[in-house]
Design a protein around this motif. Structure first.
Motif, short mmCIF file in Angstrom:
data_model
loop_
_atom_site.label_atom_id
_atom_site.label_comp_id
_atom_site.label_asym_id
_atom_site.label_seq_id
_atom_site.Cartn_x
_atom_site.Cartn_y
_atom_site.Cartn_z
N ASN A 101 34.95 30.22 70.78
CA ASN A 101 36.01 30.93 70.07
C ASN A 101 37.11 30.01 69.55
O ASN A 101 38.13 30.49 69.04
N LEU A 102 36.94 28.70 69.71
CA LEU A 102 37.94 27.79 69.18
C LEU A 102 38.00 27.89 67.66
O LEU A 102 36.97 28.04 67.01
N PRO A 103 39.18 27.81 67.06
CA PRO A 103 39.29 27.79 65.59
C PRO A 103 38.49 26.63 65.03
O PRO A 103 38.52 25.52 65.58
N PRO A 104 37.75 26.84 63.94
CA PRO A 104 36.90 25.78 63.38
C PRO A 104 37.67 24.50 63.07
O PRO A 104 37.14 23.40 63.28
N GLU A 105 38.90 24.61 62.58
CA GLU A 105 39.68 23.42 62.25
C GLU A 105 40.00 22.61 63.50
O GLU A 105 39.92 21.37 63.50
N LEU A 106 40.37 23.31 64.59
CA LEU A 106 40.67 22.63 65.84
C LEU A 106 39.42 21.99 66.43
O LEU A 106 39.44 20.85 66.89
N LEU A 107 38.31 22.73 66.40
CA LEU A 107 37.04 22.21 66.93
C LEU A 107 36.61 20.97 66.16
O LEU A 107 36.16 19.98 66.75
N SER A 138 26.15 20.06 73.44
CA SER A 138 25.42 20.96 74.33
C SER A 138 26.24 22.15 74.80
O SER A 138 25.75 22.98 75.57
N VAL A 139 27.50 22.25 74.38
CA VAL A 139 28.36 23.34 74.85
C VAL A 139 27.86 24.69 74.34
O VAL A 139 27.61 25.61 75.10
N CYS A 140 27.69 24.82 73.04
CA CYS A 140 27.24 26.06 72.42
C CYS A 140 26.82 25.76 70.98
O CYS A 140 26.96 24.63 70.51
N LYS A 141 26.36 26.77 70.29
CA LYS A 141 25.83 26.56 68.94
C LYS A 141 26.90 26.06 67.97
O LYS A 141 26.64 25.16 67.16
N SER A 142 28.08 26.62 68.03
CA SER A 142 29.13 26.21 67.10
C SER A 142 29.52 24.75 67.33
O SER A 142 29.74 24.00 66.37
N TRP A 143 29.60 24.35 68.59
CA TRP A 143 29.90 22.95 68.90
C TRP A 143 28.77 22.05 68.42
O TRP A 143 29.00 20.96 67.90
N ARG A 144 27.54 22.49 68.63
CA ARG A 144 26.39 21.68 68.24
C ARG A 144 26.34 21.48 66.73
O ARG A 144 26.07 20.38 66.23
N ASP A 145 26.59 22.54 65.96
CA ASP A 145 26.56 22.44 64.51
C ASP A 145 27.63 21.48 64.00
O ASP A 145 27.38 20.67 63.11
N ILE A 146 28.83 21.56 64.56
CA ILE A 146 29.91 20.67 64.14
C ILE A 146 29.59 19.23 64.51
O ILE A 146 29.80 18.30 63.71
N THR A 147 29.07 19.03 65.72
CA THR A 147 28.77 17.67 66.17
C THR A 147 27.70 17.02 65.31
O THR A 147 27.83 15.86 64.91
#
Length: 394
Positions: free
Chosen positions: A55-61, A86-95
């Motif tokens: 749920n982190l804002p995309p800009e902050l993530l 490996s945290v979650c899908k949104s983190w993985r996509d950004i990474t």
């Protein structure tokens, strides 16, 4: 800024995000067996409930992961970048969006980095440890072996002797070389004399789907629906016969079928896979075959040859300038450069550039330095061919 500092700042923001412990993240997707290796770049399962970290804002993530990626430049600290993915899908996509290929940044992060071309300017330096008792060879990232043996394992190979050939099965882990495993990446196979080798990849070098099927790989064995069922011939290695028994090092030539000669020309590019295939396979076609590479014309393929050494009169041996990376004389030592003729528009600088060098530094310890357009997997497979017995070439 370190990863711990970033987490500390997140806590102070009062977002209720919670503590990001290494144990919590690592335990979500990985098993103990794979912790000593590069973690997969694609999570095996998508979680329905990704938790409050998603749920982190995309800009902050984006800002968090970019700062982590820039601060952790080498292993073992590079694992923090993998933990973020490996945290979650949104983190993985950004990474995955932030992490660049080895050609662009000179770093190895996810497993697919081992299939991507190395950097153009400076080589990636690795070393190989040979275990004679288990017939295994392990590729590690680093200049030389560390005292605590905590170096990053990149690839492992197991030598398998057959009646008419020798095979090296290559895997991401050191304890599973089965072709039915998701960690299997390819193999190296020799002919009867050990003078010619073929490198096979478990995935095509490009996204091309037009392949010629030539021989069966899985016959009546059941194939996992999430595993690729084909082998792709991507390169051949030939050692010249030494019939007259003249003194000198081995002479070898490599034809990289999956790499076009245009890759080393000005503005050229080499095939760069983005991820390992995880496509569903119809079980009715489980008896699939080995396939040839899309670039089957040898005139269009990159050719590599070993750089000719010079004879040193005082030392009474053949010498090459390994720039301190090789310290023990061995018939296995070599340097590979591009073999081109005048018809190809390749600069003199590119022709003299050492693309792969391999040499001995101690008992069962060898260095391996590679650069663009070779990948770590291709370079490792070429070096493995040097370990096979070649009485007809020496």
């Amino acid at each position: 800024m370190s990863f711990k500092s970033i987490v500390r700042e997140l806590r102070e923001m009062g977002d209720g995000i919670g503590s990001l412990s290494r144990r919590g993240i690592e335990g979500r997707h990985w098993r103990n067996r794979t912790r000593s290796h590069i973690a997969p770049d694609v999570a095996p399962l998508e979680l329905i409930n990704q938790g409050q970290w998603a749920n982190l804002p995309p800009e902050l993530l984006l800002d968090i992961i970019r700062r982590v990626e820039e601060s952790e430049t080498s292993w073992p600290a590079r694992t923090v970048v993998v933990y973020c993915a490996s945290v979650c899908k949104s983190w993985r996509d950004i990474t995955k969006e932030i992490v660049k290929t080895p050609e662009e940044c000179g770093r190895l992060t996810f497993p697919i980095s081992l299939k991507q071309p190395g950097p153009r300017d400076s080589p990636i330096q690795c070393y190989i440890r040979r275990d004679r008792a288990t017939s295994t060879h392990r590729l590690y990232f680093g200049l030389t072996p560390s005292e605590d043996e905590s170096d990053k394992l990149l690839l492992a190979a197991k030598k398998i002797r057959r009646a008419t050939s020798t095979e090296f099965a290559i895997s991401l882990v050191a304890d599973d070389f089965s072709r039915a495993s998701s960690t299997y990446v390819g193999k190296l196979r020799s002919n009867f004399l050990g003078t010619k080798f073929t490198i096979y990849d478990s995935q095509p070098p490009t996204d091309t789907t037009n392949h010629n099927r030539s021989s069966q790989r899985f016959q009546k064995k059941q194939v996992s629906p999430k595993l690729p069922s084909c082998s792709y011939s991507i390169a051949t290695i030939s050692y010249e016969l030494n019939v007259l028994r003249t003194r000198g090092p081995r002479r070898m030539n490599c034809t990289m079928h999956s790499i076009p000669i245009s890759s080393i020309q000005e503005g050229g590019t080499a095939p760069t896979p983005k991820s390992f295939p995880f496509k569903t396979i119809d079980r009715s076609t489980s008896s699939l075959s080995s396939t040839t590479t899309p670039n089957s014309n040898p005139l269009d393929s990159l050719m590599l040859k070993n750089k000719a050494p010079r004879w040193h009169e005082q030392l009474q041996c053949w010498c090459l300038n390994f720039k301190g990376r090789v310290t023990v004389a061995s018939v296995k030592n070599f340097q590979l450069v591009a073999a081109v003729d005048s018809s190809h528009n390749v600069s003199a600088v590119e022709q003299e550039k050492v693309i792969l060098q391999f040499g001995k530094i101690g008992k069962d310890i060898f260095t391996m330095d590679y650069r663009y357009p070779l990948s770590a997997y291709q370079a490792f497979a070429i070096c493995l061919s040097s370990f096979d017995t070649k009485p007809a070439c020496e």
